[in-house]
Design a protein around this motif. Structure first.
Motif, PDB file in Angstrom:
ATOM      1  N   GLY A 186     -52.927 -41.492 -84.880  1.00 20.36           N
ATOM      2  CA  GLY A 186     -52.091 -40.316 -85.009  1.00 20.36           C
ATOM      3  C   GLY A 186     -51.833 -39.957 -86.457  1.00 20.36           C
ATOM      4  N   TRP A 187     -51.458 -38.719 -86.650  1.00 17.55           N
ATOM      5  CA  TRP A 187     -51.008 -38.235 -87.954  1.00 17.55           C
ATOM      6  C   TRP A 187     -49.560 -37.776 -87.828  1.00 17.55           C
ATOM      7  CZ3 TRP A 187     -52.997 -38.561 -92.719  1.00 17.55           C
ATOM      8  CH2 TRP A 187     -54.362 -38.842 -92.862  1.00 17.55           C
ATOM      9  N   PHE A 188     -48.780 -38.138 -88.807  1.00 16.53           N
ATOM     10  CA  PHE A 188     -47.367 -37.762 -88.894  1.00 16.53           C
ATOM     11  C   PHE A 188     -47.103 -37.235 -90.298  1.00 16.53           C
ATOM     12  CE2 PHE A 188     -45.674 -39.938 -85.073  1.00 16.53           C
ATOM     13  CZ  PHE A 188     -46.776 -40.698 -84.724  1.00 16.53           C
ATOM     14  N   ARG A 189     -45.953 -36.613 -90.471  1.00 17.23           N
ATOM     15  CA  ARG A 189     -45.552 -36.213 -91.822  1.00 17.23           C
ATOM     16  C   ARG A 189     -44.051 -36.379 -91.984  1.00 17.23           C
ATOM     17  NH1 ARG A 189     -46.874 -29.712 -91.509  1.00 17.23           N
ATOM     18  NH2 ARG A 189     -45.169 -29.139 -90.067  1.00 17.23           N
TER      19      ARG A 189
ATOM     20  N   GLU B 263     -42.204 -36.358 -88.405  1.00 16.65           N
ATOM     21  CA  GLU B 263     -42.703 -35.437 -87.387  1.00 16.65           C
ATOM     22  C   GLU B 263     -44.092 -35.840 -86.921  1.00 16.65           C
ATOM     23  OE1 GLU B 263     -43.353 -31.502 -88.901  1.00 16.65           O
ATOM     24  OE2 GLU B 263     -43.700 -30.618 -86.910  1.00 16.65           O
ATOM     25  N   PHE B 264     -44.237 -35.965 -85.626  1.00 15.03           N
ATOM     26  CA  PHE B 264     -45.552 -36.170 -85.023  1.00 15.03           C
ATOM     27  C   PHE B 264     -46.373 -34.902 -85.184  1.00 15.03           C
ATOM     28  CE2 PHE B 264     -48.841 -37.213 -82.076  1.00 15.03           C
ATOM     29  CZ  PHE B 264     -49.062 -36.063 -81.339  1.00 15.03           C
ATOM     30  N   LEU B 265     -47.664 -35.052 -85.535  1.00 16.72           N
ATOM     31  CA  LEU B 265     -48.536 -33.894 -85.702  1.00 16.72           C
ATOM     32  C   LEU B 265     -49.686 -33.873 -84.702  1.00 16.72           C
ATOM     33  CD1 LEU B 265     -48.872 -33.864 -89.587  1.00 16.72           C
ATOM     34  CD2 LEU B 265     -47.301 -32.519 -88.181  1.00 16.72           C
ATOM     35  N   ALA B 266     -50.411 -34.985 -84.612  1.00 18.91           N
ATOM     36  CA  ALA B 266     -51.633 -34.983 -83.811  1.00 18.91           C
ATOM     37  C   ALA B 266     -52.011 -36.409 -83.446  1.00 18.91           C
ATOM     38  CB  ALA B 266     -52.777 -34.326 -84.580  1.00 18.91           C
ATOM     39  N   THR B 267     -52.733 -36.545 -82.343  1.00 14.05           N
ATOM     40  CA  THR B 267     -53.214 -37.846 -81.919  1.00 14.05           C
ATOM     41  C   THR B 267     -54.595 -37.703 -81.296  1.00 14.05           C
ATOM     42  OG1 THR B 267     -52.696 -39.833 -80.617  1.00 14.05           O
ATOM     43  CG2 THR B 267     -52.164 -37.713 -79.638  1.00 14.05           C
ATOM     44  N   ILE B 268     -55.347 -38.794 -81.337  1.00  6.65           N
ATOM     45  CA  ILE B 268     -56.686 -38.815 -80.752  1.00  6.65           C
ATOM     46  C   ILE B 268     -56.893 -40.142 -80.046  1.00  6.65           C
ATOM     47  CG2 ILE B 268     -57.821 -39.754 -82.810  1.00  6.65           C
ATOM     48  CD1 ILE B 268     -60.127 -37.729 -82.241  1.00  6.65           C
ATOM     49  N   ASN B 269     -57.720 -40.119 -79.023  1.00 11.31           N
ATOM     50  CA  ASN B 269     -57.918 -41.298 -78.200  1.00 11.31           C
ATOM     51  C   ASN B 269     -58.540 -42.463 -78.962  1.00 11.31           C
ATOM     52  OD1 ASN B 269     -60.262 -39.224 -77.798  1.00 11.31           O
ATOM     53  ND2 ASN B 269     -61.186 -41.243 -77.446  1.00 11.31           N
ATOM     54  N   ALA B 270     -58.313 -43.677 -78.432  1.00 10.71           N
ATOM     55  CA  ALA B 270     -58.965 -44.871 -78.951  1.00 10.71           C
ATOM     56  C   ALA B 270     -60.437 -44.856 -78.550  1.00 10.71           C
ATOM     57  CB  ALA B 270     -58.273 -46.114 -78.393  1.00 10.71           C
TER      58      ALA B 270
ATOM     59  N   PRO C  57     -45.928 -23.296 -97.300  1.00 10.41           N
ATOM     60  CA  PRO C  57     -45.019 -24.168 -98.060  1.00 10.41           C
ATOM     61  C   PRO C  57     -44.263 -25.157 -97.185  1.00 10.41           C
ATOM     62  CG  PRO C  57     -44.915 -21.940 -98.921  1.00 10.41           C
ATOM     63  CD  PRO C  57     -45.793 -21.888 -97.690  1.00 10.41           C
ATOM     64  N   GLU C  58     -43.962 -24.803 -95.955  1.00 12.21           N
ATOM     65  CA  GLU C  58     -43.247 -25.716 -95.074  1.00 12.21           C
ATOM     66  C   GLU C  58     -44.107 -26.870 -94.593  1.00 12.21           C
ATOM     67  OE1 GLU C  58     -43.442 -22.416 -94.793  1.00 12.21           O
ATOM     68  OE2 GLU C  58     -43.855 -21.779 -92.717  1.00 12.21           O
ATOM     69  N   ASP C  59     -45.396 -26.841 -94.907  1.00 11.12           N
ATOM     70  CA  ASP C  59     -46.266 -27.989 -94.608  1.00 11.12           C
ATOM     71  C   ASP C  59     -46.205 -29.051 -95.705  1.00 11.12           C
ATOM     72  OD1 ASP C  59     -48.590 -25.606 -93.339  1.00 11.12           O
ATOM     73  OD2 ASP C  59     -47.384 -26.989 -92.136  1.00 11.12           O
ATOM     74  N   THR C  60     -45.488 -28.773 -96.772  1.00 11.71           N
ATOM     75  CA  THR C  60     -45.329 -29.748 -97.849  1.00 11.71           C
ATOM     76  C   THR C  60     -44.635 -30.998 -97.327  1.00 11.71           C
ATOM     77  OG1 THR C  60     -45.267 -28.082 -99.594  1.00 11.71           O
ATOM     78  CG2 THR C  60     -44.200 -30.183-100.056  1.00 11.71           C
ATOM     79  N   ALA C  61     -45.278 -32.143 -97.518  1.00  9.40           N
ATOM     80  CA  ALA C  61     -44.758 -33.400 -96.975  1.00  9.40           C
ATOM     81  C   ALA C  61     -45.662 -34.544 -97.412  1.00  9.40           C
ATOM     82  CB  ALA C  61     -44.689 -33.350 -95.453  1.00  9.40           C
ATOM     83  N   VAL C  62     -45.216 -35.746 -97.132  1.00 11.40           N
ATOM     84  CA  VAL C  62     -46.092 -36.912 -97.208  1.00 11.40           C
ATOM     85  C   VAL C  62     -46.675 -37.111 -95.818  1.00 11.40           C
ATOM     86  CG1 VAL C  62     -46.281 -39.366 -97.690  1.00 11.40           C
ATOM     87  CG2 VAL C  62     -44.719 -37.944 -99.045  1.00 11.40           C
ATOM     88  N   TYR C  63     -47.988 -37.207 -95.765  1.00 11.24           N
ATOM     89  CA  TYR C  63     -48.701 -37.313 -94.497  1.00 11.24           C
ATOM     90  C   TYR C  63     -49.146 -38.761 -94.290  1.00 11.24           C
ATOM     91  CZ  TYR C  63     -48.731 -32.285 -93.917  1.00 11.24           C
ATOM     92  OH  TYR C  63     -48.343 -30.978 -93.731  1.00 11.24           O
ATOM     93  N   TYR C  64     -48.857 -39.268 -93.089  1.00 10.93           N
ATOM     94  CA  TYR C  64     -49.153 -40.647 -92.751  1.00 10.93           C
ATOM     95  C   TYR C  64     -50.071 -40.715 -91.540  1.00 10.93           C
ATOM     96  CZ  TYR C  64     -45.014 -41.725 -95.559  1.00 10.93           C
ATOM     97  OH  TYR C  64     -44.095 -41.844 -96.565  1.00 10.93           O
ATOM     98  N   CYS C  65     -51.024 -41.614 -91.581  1.00  6.18           N
ATOM     99  CA  CYS C  65     -51.755 -41.924 -90.360  1.00  6.18           C
ATOM    100  C   CYS C  65     -51.196 -43.219 -89.774  1.00  6.18           C
ATOM    101  CB  CYS C  65     -53.248 -42.011 -90.581  1.00  6.18           C
ATOM    102  SG  CYS C  65     -53.809 -43.410 -91.558  1.00  6.18           S
TER     103      CYS C  65
END
Length: 121
Positions: free
Chosen positions: A35-38, A46-53, A90-98
């Motif tokens: 998954g990706w979060f920010r 905030e949860f953004l996206a996920t993909i299957n194993a 601009p509201e997408d400004t964040a630290v993005y984590y996988c």
């Protein structure tokens, strides 16, 4: 064990596109949803996206805030899980984590260090 390392963040302008990557390694890497979060200043993660194993039926899911603009995908040759981001604001400004987890939306137990994305107006 799963090791995750994000890359590709930076400074972009409103309307630009950017793809960030998460290098995935470790003996348990193939058994986890990815998954990706920010995390933006003053906001909750905030949860953004996920993909299957690997080996599981094809599955993707997105938060309402990014559906249609962001795409999560695996690059098997590079062993990465990437997040393509279009029409950045601009509201997408964040630290993005996988992250790697046992289920699509929660139970994420491995996290990367994050990559900063700044969208200038």
């Amino acid at each position: 064990q799963v090791q995750l390392q994000e890359s590709g963040g930076g400074l972009v302008q409103t309307g630009d596109s950017l793809t960030i990557s998460c290098q995935v390694s470790g003996r348990d890497a193939t058994t986890r949803f990815m998954g990706w979060f920010r995390l933006a200043p003053g906001k909750e993660r905030e949860f953004l996206a996920t993909i299957n194993a690997y080996g599981m039926p094809y599955y993707q899911d997105y938060s309402d805030s990014v559906r249609g603009r962001f795409t999560i995908f695996r690059d098997h040759a590079r062993n990465t899980v990437d997040l393509q981001m279009n029409s950045l604001q601009p509201e997408d400004t964040a630290v993005y984590y996988c992250a790697a987890g046992a289920s699509p939306r929660d139970n994420y137990d491995y996290w990367g260090q994050g990559t900063q994305v700044i969208v200038s107006s």
